[in-house]
Each structure stands twice: as structure tokens, then as C-alpha cells.
Scaffold this motif. Structure first.
Motif, short mmCIF file in Angstrom:
data_model
loop_
_atom_site.label_atom_id
_atom_site.label_comp_id
_atom_site.label_asym_id
_atom_site.label_seq_id
_atom_site.Cartn_x
_atom_site.Cartn_y
_atom_site.Cartn_z
N ALA A 305 0.83 -1.21 0.00
CA ALA A 305 0.00 0.00 0.00
C ALA A 305 0.87 1.26 0.00
O ALA A 305 0.60 2.22 -0.73
N ALA A 306 1.93 1.26 0.81
CA ALA A 306 2.80 2.42 0.86
C ALA A 306 3.54 2.63 -0.45
O ALA A 306 3.78 3.76 -0.86
N ARG A 307 3.90 1.54 -1.12
CA ARG A 307 4.63 1.65 -2.38
C ARG A 307 3.73 2.09 -3.53
O ARG A 307 4.22 2.68 -4.51
N LEU A 308 2.43 1.80 -3.44
CA LEU A 308 1.53 2.07 -4.55
C LEU A 308 0.73 3.36 -4.41
O LEU A 308 0.20 3.87 -5.40
N THR A 309 0.62 3.88 -3.20
CA THR A 309 -0.17 5.08 -2.99
C THR A 309 0.38 6.25 -3.81
O THR A 309 1.59 6.52 -3.80
N GLY A 310 -0.50 6.91 -4.54
CA GLY A 310 -0.09 8.05 -5.34
C GLY A 310 0.40 7.71 -6.72
O GLY A 310 0.76 8.60 -7.49
N ARG A 311 0.41 6.42 -7.07
CA ARG A 311 0.90 5.99 -8.38
C ARG A 311 -0.26 5.55 -9.25
O ARG A 311 -1.23 4.95 -8.78
N ILE A 312 -0.17 5.83 -10.53
CA ILE A 312 -1.15 5.36 -11.49
C ILE A 312 -0.43 4.58 -12.58
O ILE A 312 0.76 4.79 -12.83
N PHE A 313 -1.15 3.69 -13.22
CA PHE A 313 -0.55 2.79 -14.20
C PHE A 313 -1.42 2.71 -15.44
O PHE A 313 -2.64 2.89 -15.36
N PRO A 314 -0.82 2.43 -16.59
CA PRO A 314 -1.61 2.33 -17.82
C PRO A 314 -2.66 1.23 -17.77
O PRO A 314 -3.68 1.31 -18.44
N GLY A 315 -2.42 0.19 -17.00
CA GLY A 315 -3.36 -0.92 -16.94
C GLY A 315 -2.91 -1.94 -15.93
O GLY A 315 -1.86 -1.81 -15.29
N PRO A 316 -3.67 -3.02 -15.75
CA PRO A 316 -3.30 -4.04 -14.76
C PRO A 316 -2.00 -4.76 -15.08
O PRO A 316 -1.26 -5.13 -14.17
N GLU A 317 -1.70 -4.94 -16.36
CA GLU A 317 -0.46 -5.60 -16.74
C GLU A 317 0.74 -4.79 -16.29
O GLU A 317 1.72 -5.31 -15.73
N ALA A 322 5.33 -3.60 -12.64
CA ALA A 322 6.00 -2.71 -11.71
C ALA A 322 6.17 -3.36 -10.35
O ALA A 322 7.22 -3.24 -9.71
N LEU A 323 5.14 -4.06 -9.88
CA LEU A 323 5.22 -4.71 -8.57
C LEU A 323 6.29 -5.79 -8.55
O LEU A 323 7.08 -5.88 -7.60
N VAL A 324 6.32 -6.63 -9.58
CA VAL A 324 7.29 -7.72 -9.62
C VAL A 324 8.71 -7.15 -9.65
O VAL A 324 9.60 -7.61 -8.94
N GLY A 325 8.93 -6.13 -10.48
CA GLY A 325 10.25 -5.51 -10.53
C GLY A 325 10.63 -4.86 -9.21
O GLY A 325 11.77 -4.95 -8.76
N ASP A 326 9.66 -4.21 -8.57
CA ASP A 326 9.94 -3.52 -7.31
C ASP A 326 10.25 -4.51 -6.19
O ASP A 326 11.14 -4.28 -5.37
N ILE A 327 9.52 -5.62 -6.14
CA ILE A 327 9.77 -6.60 -5.09
C ILE A 327 11.13 -7.26 -5.27
O ILE A 327 11.82 -7.59 -4.28
N ARG A 328 11.56 -7.44 -6.49
CA ARG A 328 12.89 -8.02 -6.72
C ARG A 328 13.98 -7.06 -6.27
O ARG A 328 14.99 -7.48 -5.69
N ARG A 329 13.79 -5.78 -6.54
CA ARG A 329 14.77 -4.80 -6.06
C ARG A 329 14.76 -4.72 -4.55
O ARG A 329 15.81 -4.62 -3.90
N TYR A 330 13.58 -4.77 -3.97
CA TYR A 330 13.45 -4.63 -2.51
C TYR A 330 14.10 -5.79 -1.77
O TYR A 330 14.75 -5.60 -0.74
N THR A 331 13.94 -7.00 -2.28
CA THR A 331 14.48 -8.19 -1.61
C THR A 331 15.87 -8.56 -2.10
O THR A 331 16.45 -9.52 -1.61
N PRO A 352 -8.96 5.32 -23.06
CA PRO A 352 -8.24 4.59 -24.10
C PRO A 352 -7.70 3.28 -23.56
O PRO A 352 -7.64 3.06 -22.34
N VAL A 353 -7.32 2.41 -24.48
CA VAL A 353 -6.81 1.10 -24.07
C VAL A 353 -5.58 1.26 -23.20
O VAL A 353 -5.38 0.57 -22.21
N ARG A 354 -4.72 2.24 -23.52
CA ARG A 354 -3.52 2.48 -22.72
C ARG A 354 -3.38 3.98 -22.46
O ARG A 354 -3.59 4.80 -23.34
N ARG A 355 -3.03 4.31 -21.23
CA ARG A 355 -2.76 5.71 -20.88
C ARG A 355 -1.26 5.85 -20.62
O ARG A 355 -0.65 5.01 -19.97
N LEU A 356 -0.69 6.92 -21.10
CA LEU A 356 0.73 7.15 -20.90
C LEU A 356 0.96 7.74 -19.52
O LEU A 356 0.81 8.94 -19.30
N THR A 357 1.31 6.86 -18.57
CA THR A 357 1.54 7.30 -17.19
C THR A 357 2.80 6.64 -16.68
O THR A 357 3.39 5.78 -17.33
#
Length: 362
Positions: A305-317, A322-331, A352-357
Motif C-alpha cells: 500500500a505504501a509503495r503504490l499510494t499516489g501511483r497510477i498505471f496504464p493498466g493491470p499488466e 512494476a510490482l514484480v520488478g519492485d519486489i525483486r529490487r526490494y528483496t 483509451p486502451v492504454r494511458r501514458l503514465t
């Protein structure tokens, strides 16, 4: 690595030429085919062994020691080691073929037990990830399933107690029971009770500790068509997160605590459904404790929750990437538990199908 065997032979030749006759490069000539054996084809290993034997014979001829017993012994040693290198090469290649076959079987099992959901189900955008803690593993005790039903899109995310094949068996039982119950049960509480009974039946088949201690934490959700809400039943599982379009975030905490599936004999009370508004543009994130209990080098737990608050993403993928990459860096690249992630996005009207964020979690 490809240059190492010939470099060893060349180095042996130079060593022999630069030293008195009492010194020999035979150990280097023996090492060359052994170095080639685990990494190259049988032909390359054979050619390396032949080159090493020829180098040994040529140097003895150059030094005028071909007929001496030590020289014959050294050459015979190189020939013997070259033969052993060919045998090692064959064993390594057969082991590699068996490993490749096992990987194909593991991938097939994963697709059968935990098929990847399609990108769109019931008008929702879906993304899923499974990250196994064990290297080269494809499936473990975590599970997820998404299904379009007459009552809306229903899903389950869970974590089976234990590891190994027994956990995979329980995963298969629960996913199969969910597929059937999701279409047949009119309420989400009914689906949860069907899973409870399926897991109880599975436990009675076992005569070991799992027969009395087997359980599964799980969260079930239902997203009715057009109602703009999500219904959740939580059975001892980490709370899902609701990520809003503007970067806000909300924990979907259960109003009543409940025991995990498979522990119904300890206490009995009706399942409780919590309803939460699910506005257009929002994304639901379901995960297992492999995410929330991951630790950094200092032993601090990861806080999604702390890592994701305030962030937006183009989609669920992109969210899961981002989560998988972040957890690998964190651990630091290592994890001690399997991790299942499921993201469900409700597109906004005209989105739109994808948003540039920004797709990366810092």
C-alpha cells in the motif's frame, strides 16, 4: 568459455617449451577436455581431447622423450581423461534433456491447474502473475482463478498451507471446485462454503499431519455487471487493495474476521460479504502473503500500500510488471515464499486502451 579449452592447451604448450625437460604440462592437457565436457557438444569435446593428446605427443617428440616411461604415462593419462570427458559430456547432455522434459511437464501442469486468465473478462481488464520462490519452479501452493458467471465476474485468490506436490494437489482441488461453484451458486457465501467442503473432503483422504492441519487462506470476490461495486468474502487472507484512478488507495478490510478454508470444524458461523463501491477507472489488486511478507536486507516487511499510494498505471499488466520488478529490487532478487498477483481493472467510460503514465514504482 568457448575459448578456455584451446587457451589451456596453448598455455600448456608454452609452459612446456619455456621450462626445463623435468617440468611437464600434462595436467593442463588433461584439464582441457574436462573443461569442454560440461559446456560443449560431444564433437567439440572429442576434438579438444584429440588436440590435447597430439600436443602431449608432439612435445615429447620435440624434447626427445617419446620412448621414456614417464612420457608414455603422461600421454596415457591424457587419453584416459579425454575418454572420461566424453562420458561426462554424455551424462550432462542426458541430464539436460531430462530437465528440459521436466520443465515442459511443469509448464503443462501450470497451464492445466492455473491457466492464465484472458486479458478481458466480462468487460474487465485482467492480469495475473505467479512468482515461485523455488528456482525453476512453475507452480506451488498459491492459486488464482477468474470466471465470468451469470452473477458477474467471480474470482478467488488463495494460499494453501504447505509446499510441494501436496500443496499443488490442494490447489487443483480448490480451483476445480471454484470453477463449478462459481457458475452454480447464487451467492458468494455459497461459493465459499463449496470450497470449504471440497477442502474438507481433500483433508480426509490424507493420513498425515495435513489431514488435521490443512487449510487455505483465500479471498473471493464478485463484480456484478453494471452495479459499480465489488463484493468480497475474506477467509483469513491479506486484504485486497483498491487503486483509484487519481492514485488514491483503499484497503478492503473485512468487517468480520473469519477462519481460513478447511478450518470449519474449529468454529462455525456464516460467511459475511462486504460490499465496496468500484468506480470506473479503478483497479483491484489481490495478492498472497509472498508479497506482503517479503523482506529487505534489514528484515523490514514490504508494504504494497505504501509503495503504490499516489501511483497510477496504464493498466493491470503494467501494475503487476512494476510490482514484480519492485519486489525483486526490494528483496535483492531473492524470495522465500511463492507470490500470486491478480489485478482487475474496470475501464472508465471513453478511457483509451492504454494511458501514458508512470509505470514504475520507485
Amino acid at each position: 568459455m568457448r575459448a578456455l579449452p584451446p587457451l589451456i592447451i596453448v598455455g600448456g604448450v608454452l609452459f612446456d617449451l619455456a621450462t626445463p625437460a623435468g617440468y611437464t604440462a600434462s595436467p593442463m592437457f588433461s584439464a582441457a577436455p574436462l573443461t569442454a565436457a560440461p559446456f560443449f557438444s560431444p564433437l567439440t569435446t572429442l576434438l579438444t581431447g584429440i588436440a590435447a593428446v597430439l600436443a602431449s605427443l608432439g612435445l615429447h617428440a620435440y624434447n626427445g622423450t617419446s620412448g621414456q616411461v614417464p612420457s608414455l604415462t603422461e600421454t596415457l593419462t591424457v587419453v584416459t581423461v579425454s575418454g572420461l570427458a566424453l562420458l561426462i559430456n554424455r551424462v550432462v547432455r542426458r541430464s539436460g534433456e531430462r530437465l528440459a522434459s521436466a520443465r515442459v511437464i511443469a509448464e503443462t501442469v501450470q497451464k492445466a491447474v492455473l491457466p492464465t486468465p484472458t486479458e478481458r473478462i466480462g468487460g474487465l481488464r485482467i492480469a495475473a502473475r505467479y512468482e515461485a520462490a523455488q528456482a525453476d519452479a512453475f507452480i506451488g501452493g498459491d492459486l488464482f482463478a477468474v470466471q465470468d458467471t451469470p452473477y458477474g465476474v467471480r474470482l478467488v485468490v488463495g494460499d494453501v498451507r504447505g509446499k510441494g506436490l501436496e500443496a499443488v494437489e490442494a490447489v487443483a482441488v480448490l480451483v476445480g471446485a471454484f470453477r463449478e461453484a462459481a457458475d452454480q451458486e447464487a451467492t458468494l457465501e455459497g461459493v465459499a462454503q463449496r470450497l470449504e467442503r471440497a477442502l474438507t473432503r481433500e483433508g480426509t483422504r490424507r493420513d498425515d499431519l495435513d489431514a488435521v492441519e490443512g487449510f487455505t487462506t483465500a479471498v473471493l470476490a464478485e463484480i456484478p455487471r453494471g452495479d459499480g461495486l465489488v463484493r468480497v468474502v475474506n477467509r483469513g487472507h491479506p486484504e485486497p487493495l483498491l487503486l483509484y484512478q487519481d492514485g488514491g488507495l483503499r484497503h478492503l478490510e473485512p468487517s468480520r474476521q473469519a477462519l481460513p478454508l478447511g478450518m470449519g470444524e474449529l468454529a462455525a458461523w456464516p460467511d459475511h460479504v462486504d460490499e465496496t463501491p468500484y468506480p470506473p477507472g479503478a483497479t483491484l489488486l489481490f495478492y498472497t502473503d509472498g508479497l506482503s511478507e517479503a523482506r529487505d536486507a534489514e528484515g523490514v516487511f514490504y508494504e504494497p500500500a505504501a509503495r503504490l499510494t499516489g501511483r497510477i498505471f496504464p493498466g493491470p499488466e503494467e501494475l503487476l510488471d512494476a510490482l514484480v520488478g519492485d519486489i525483486r529490487r526490494y528483496t535483492g532478487g531473492g524470495s522465500t515464499d511463492d507470490m500470486a498477483l491478480l489485478a482487475v481493472a474496470r475501464p472508465a467510460h471513453g478511457q483509451p486502451v492504454r494511458r501514458l503514465t508512470m509505470p514504475v514504482v520507485p
